[in-house]
Design a protein around this motif. Structure first.
Motif, PDB file in Angstrom:
ATOM      1  N   SER A   1       7.000   6.674   0.104  1.00 17.75           N
ATOM      2  CA  SER A   1       6.472   5.909   1.301  1.00 17.75           C
ATOM      3  C   SER A   1       6.605   6.173   2.477  1.00 17.75           C
ATOM      4  O   SER A   1       7.663   5.588   3.243  1.00 17.75           O
ATOM      5  CB  SER A   1       6.761   4.392   0.679  1.00 17.75           C
ATOM      6  OG  SER A   1       6.528   3.977  -0.596  1.00 17.75           O
TER       7      SER A   1
ATOM      8  N   GLU B   1       2.591   7.941   0.059  1.00 13.39           N
ATOM      9  CA  GLU B   1       1.731   6.566   0.142  1.00 13.39           C
ATOM     10  C   GLU B   1       1.672   6.038   1.733  1.00 13.39           C
ATOM     11  O   GLU B   1       2.861   6.412   2.492  1.00 13.39           O
ATOM     12  CB  GLU B   1       2.562   5.418  -0.593  1.00 13.39           C
ATOM     13  CG  GLU B   1       2.522   5.984  -2.014  1.00 13.39           C
ATOM     14  CD  GLU B   1       3.230   5.146  -2.896  1.00 13.39           C
ATOM     15  OE1 GLU B   1       4.672   5.468  -2.924  1.00 13.39           O
ATOM     16  OE2 GLU B   1       2.892   4.248  -3.547  1.00 13.39           O
TER      17      GLU B   1
ATOM     18  N   ASN C   1      -2.123  -5.029   1.476  1.00 11.88           N
ATOM     19  CA  ASN C   1      -2.406  -6.343   0.805  1.00 11.88           C
ATOM     20  C   ASN C   1      -1.567  -7.342   1.446  1.00 11.88           C
ATOM     21  O   ASN C   1      -0.451  -7.433   1.652  1.00 11.88           O
ATOM     22  CB  ASN C   1      -2.027  -6.188  -0.699  1.00 11.88           C
ATOM     23  CG  ASN C   1      -2.749  -5.145  -1.487  1.00 11.88           C
ATOM     24  OD1 ASN C   1      -4.100  -5.232  -1.662  1.00 11.88           O
ATOM     25  ND2 ASN C   1      -1.908  -4.317  -2.226  1.00 11.88           N
TER      26      ASN C   1
ATOM     27  N   SER D   1       8.817   5.614  -6.877  1.00 18.49           N
ATOM     28  CA  SER D   1       8.660   5.602  -5.451  1.00 18.49           C
ATOM     29  C   SER D   1       9.838   5.155  -4.657  1.00 18.49           C
ATOM     30  O   SER D   1      10.358   4.165  -4.797  1.00 18.49           O
ATOM     31  CB  SER D   1       7.503   4.520  -5.519  1.00 18.49           C
ATOM     32  OG  SER D   1       7.016   4.288  -4.112  1.00 18.49           O
TER      33      SER D   1
ATOM     34  N   PHE E   1      -0.170 -10.880   2.960  1.00 17.82           N
ATOM     35  CA  PHE E   1       0.473 -12.118   2.631  1.00 17.82           C
ATOM     36  C   PHE E   1       0.639 -12.813   3.790  1.00 17.82           C
ATOM     37  O   PHE E   1       0.874 -12.264   4.844  1.00 17.82           O
ATOM     38  CB  PHE E   1       1.552 -11.895   1.922  1.00 17.82           C
ATOM     39  CG  PHE E   1       2.983 -10.984   2.454  1.00 17.82           C
ATOM     40  CD1 PHE E   1       3.948 -11.474   3.260  1.00 17.82           C
ATOM     41  CD2 PHE E   1       2.566  -9.454   2.467  1.00 17.82           C
ATOM     42  CE1 PHE E   1       4.755 -10.786   3.653  1.00 17.82           C
ATOM     43  CE2 PHE E   1       3.507  -8.702   3.201  1.00 17.82           C
ATOM     44  CZ  PHE E   1       4.499  -9.523   3.813  1.00 17.82           C
TER      45      PHE E   1
ATOM     46  N   PHE F   1       5.636  -4.832   6.113  1.00 20.05           N
ATOM     47  CA  PHE F   1       4.404  -5.356   5.393  1.00 20.05           C
ATOM     48  C   PHE F   1       4.434  -5.519   4.162  1.00 20.05           C
ATOM     49  O   PHE F   1       3.577  -5.418   3.236  1.00 20.05           O
ATOM     50  CB  PHE F   1       3.211  -3.883   5.445  1.00 20.05           C
ATOM     51  CG  PHE F   1       4.084  -2.644   5.087  1.00 20.05           C
ATOM     52  CD1 PHE F   1       4.234  -2.288   3.645  1.00 20.05           C
ATOM     53  CD2 PHE F   1       5.036  -1.797   6.032  1.00 20.05           C
ATOM     54  CE1 PHE F   1       5.054  -1.219   3.329  1.00 20.05           C
ATOM     55  CE2 PHE F   1       5.505  -0.723   5.610  1.00 20.05           C
ATOM     56  CZ  PHE F   1       5.731  -0.326   4.316  1.00 20.05           C
ATOM     57  N   CYS F   2       5.645  -5.867   3.748  1.00 16.17           N
ATOM     58  CA  CYS F   2       6.067  -5.837   2.221  1.00 16.17           C
ATOM     59  C   CYS F   2       6.578  -7.213   1.889  1.00 16.17           C
ATOM     60  O   CYS F   2       7.561  -7.715   2.503  1.00 16.17           O
ATOM     61  CB  CYS F   2       7.010  -4.734   1.584  1.00 16.17           C
ATOM     62  SG  CYS F   2       7.567  -5.173  -0.014  1.00 16.17           S
TER      63      CYS F   2
ATOM     64  N   MET G   1       7.201   0.863  -8.933  1.00 17.87           N
ATOM     65  CA  MET G   1       6.780   0.478  -7.675  1.00 17.87           C
ATOM     66  C   MET G   1       6.444  -1.039  -7.644  1.00 17.87           C
ATOM     67  O   MET G   1       5.735  -1.677  -6.808  1.00 17.87           O
ATOM     68  CB  MET G   1       5.189   0.983  -7.564  1.00 17.87           C
ATOM     69  CG  MET G   1       5.334   2.561  -7.260  1.00 17.87           C
ATOM     70  SD  MET G   1       3.424   2.907  -6.759  1.00 17.87           S
ATOM     71  CE  MET G   1       3.763   4.807  -7.030  1.00 17.87           C
ATOM     72  N   GLY G   2       7.268  -1.699  -8.186  1.00 20.43           N
ATOM     73  CA  GLY G   2       7.328  -3.422  -8.393  1.00 20.43           C
ATOM     74  C   GLY G   2       8.406  -3.717  -7.208  1.00 20.43           C
ATOM     75  O   GLY G   2       8.202  -3.003  -6.497  1.00 20.43           O
TER      76      GLY G   2
ATOM     77  N   SER H   1      11.199   4.578  -0.323  1.00 25.91           N
ATOM     78  CA  SER H   1      10.928   4.607   0.899  1.00 25.91           C
ATOM     79  C   SER H   1      11.670   5.504   1.565  1.00 25.91           C
ATOM     80  O   SER H   1      11.792   5.539   2.949  1.00 25.91           O
ATOM     81  CB  SER H   1      11.256   3.020   1.381  1.00 25.91           C
ATOM     82  OG  SER H   1      12.841   2.802   1.071  1.00 25.91           O
TER      83      SER H   1
END
Ligand code: SAH
Ligand code: SF4
Length: 379
Positions: free
Chosen positions: A219, A262, A300, A197, A302, A117-118, A162-163, A199
């Motif tokens: 996450s 998250e 979000n 953050s 994309f 999802f990223c 978190m970038g 994973s």
């Protein structure tokens, strides 16, 4: 080659100055000029002896990152695109709120974890950022915003890693960067206002707890391994049970701190009532529940993901199940929607590549001129 001092924490700078035959307190002065006052040009550091300034100019520099673009959202969010060379672009996002200013910082160009999802994950992994490149994002954002807002005091009060990238897969470069963020002679951010953050790079969570236990966000995104394997491929290596044990161990180092979990809300994938109930059972099985906070992130979208955001009522219902079970739960407000600056949308991606190439050339040219002229960075 000149050493880029943006990558030196105070101890490294002390050693560097000692090698130049200078006392320890000179390193502190230099550190403050760079990070607190945003000065790149040694000749402007007026309380350093001229001989030291000249010496420094021969061996070191304060090398910022060329800025390819700055985008501003109607809600005040600002996104910067930086050029880190070889066609790699990274992004940082400033999110102003009434009581704080948060900078979202990148740790890698791309990311190897490849979460479904990223957007960064879809881009693949390019390389780790250096400590200097991580700190340069904060240095630039802080001093640019101060100048723009006409403020003397700190604008950025919180940093979230978190970038782009998985910070715990770039630990060696991350740790000195965190030290610089926390140092009172630099940005002076407290441990709780800097969030890493992850994973779920389990072994590195223990390292971070031992070295510098800053705030931790994990996450999670799924309550069981089969689904998490699919969403966060790293789960095949580090299972949920191991991840939660690592969280409990992290908490034992800083027992009063919350760990944030998250959870990205994906329509029809992980957002059903049974997922919420399974999550409650999972947290009860582990001793992390008491000091855990859930942050539900509306996905979000994309284009390449093929996934959809859960509808608001489903997110509310999910949150209600967690809250009824006594879990502190918030739903993240999406910021910077109009400039694609939200979580997971960062890909160093720009619609018109030709235009970007031109902007990179211009940004590099401006940097080079600044360096040649010995001027401070134009912002
Ligand atoms: N690699 C780290 C930190 C960067 S991602 C990590 O995964 O934790 C920061 C957060 O954004 C993570 O919680 C991530 O799961 C979330 N995220 C990624 N893509 C997203 C998307 N498209 N929509 C919403 N959140 C997303
Ligand atoms: Fe990497 Fe985090 Fe994106 Fe996953 S969510 S691909 S770990 S940046």
């Amino acid at each position: 080659m000149l050493t880029n001092l943006l990558g030196s924490d105070l101890e490294t700078l002390v050693r560097f100055c000692e090698e130049l035959g200078e006392k320890r307190f000179r390193a502190t002065q230099l550190f403050r000029w760079i990070h607190q006052r945003g000065v790149r040009d040694f000749s402007q550091m007026s309380d350093l002896a001229r001989s030291l300034r000249d010496k420094l100019a021969g061996v070191a520099q304060v090398q910022a990152l060329p800025v390819v673009s700055t985008e501003r959202s109607s809600d005040g969010t600002v996104k910067w695109l930086f050029d880190v060379g070889d066609g790699n672009l990274i992004e940082s996002v400033f999110i102003p709120e009434t009581d704080r200013g948060t900078l979202c910082v990148s740790s890698q160009a791309g990311c190897a974890v490849a979460c479904r999802f990223c957007s960064t994950g879809h881009q693949g992994f390019s390389r780790n950022l250096s400590t200097a490149e991580i700190v340069a994002q904060l240095w630039y954002a802080e001093h640019t915003l101060r100048r723009e807002l006409g403020r003397q005091e700190r604008v950025i009060t919180n940093v979230v890693m978190m970038g782009m990238g998985e910070p715990l897969q770039n630990y060696a470069q991350l740790l000195p960067a965190l030290r610089i963020m926390l140092d009172d002679h630099a940005y002076g951010l407290s441990r709780r206002r800097v969030t890493v953050s992850t994973s779920g790079v389990v072994p590195m969570m223990a390292r971070l707890a031992a070295d510098l236990p800053v705030a931790l966000a994990v996450s999670l995104h799924a309550p069981e391994d089969v689904l998490r394997d699919h969403l966060v491929p790293l789960n095949r290596k580090y299972r949920i049970a191991d991840l939660l044990s690592a969280c409990a161990a992290y908490q034992s180092v800083a027992p009063r701190d919350f760990i944030t979990f998250e959870y990205c809300m994906l329509d029809g994938v992980n957002d059903q009532p049974e997922h919420a109930q399974a999550l409650v059972r999972l947290m009860r099985q582990h001793s992390v529940a008491l000091t855990a906070k859930f942050n539900l992130i509306p996905f979000n979208p994309f284009p390449a993901s093929g996934l959809r955001r859960s509808p608001p009522e489903r997110i509310q219902a999910f949150a209600a199940v967690l809250m009824e079970a006594g879990l502190v739960t918030t739903i993240r407000k999406t910021r910077g929607d109009d400039i694609d600056a939200a979580c997971g949308q960062l890909a160093g991606d720009v619609k018109d590549r030709t235009d970007v190439q031109q902007r990179i050339t211009v940004a590099r040219g401006a940097m080079k001129r600044d360096l040649q002229d010995g001027r401070s960075l134009r912002v």
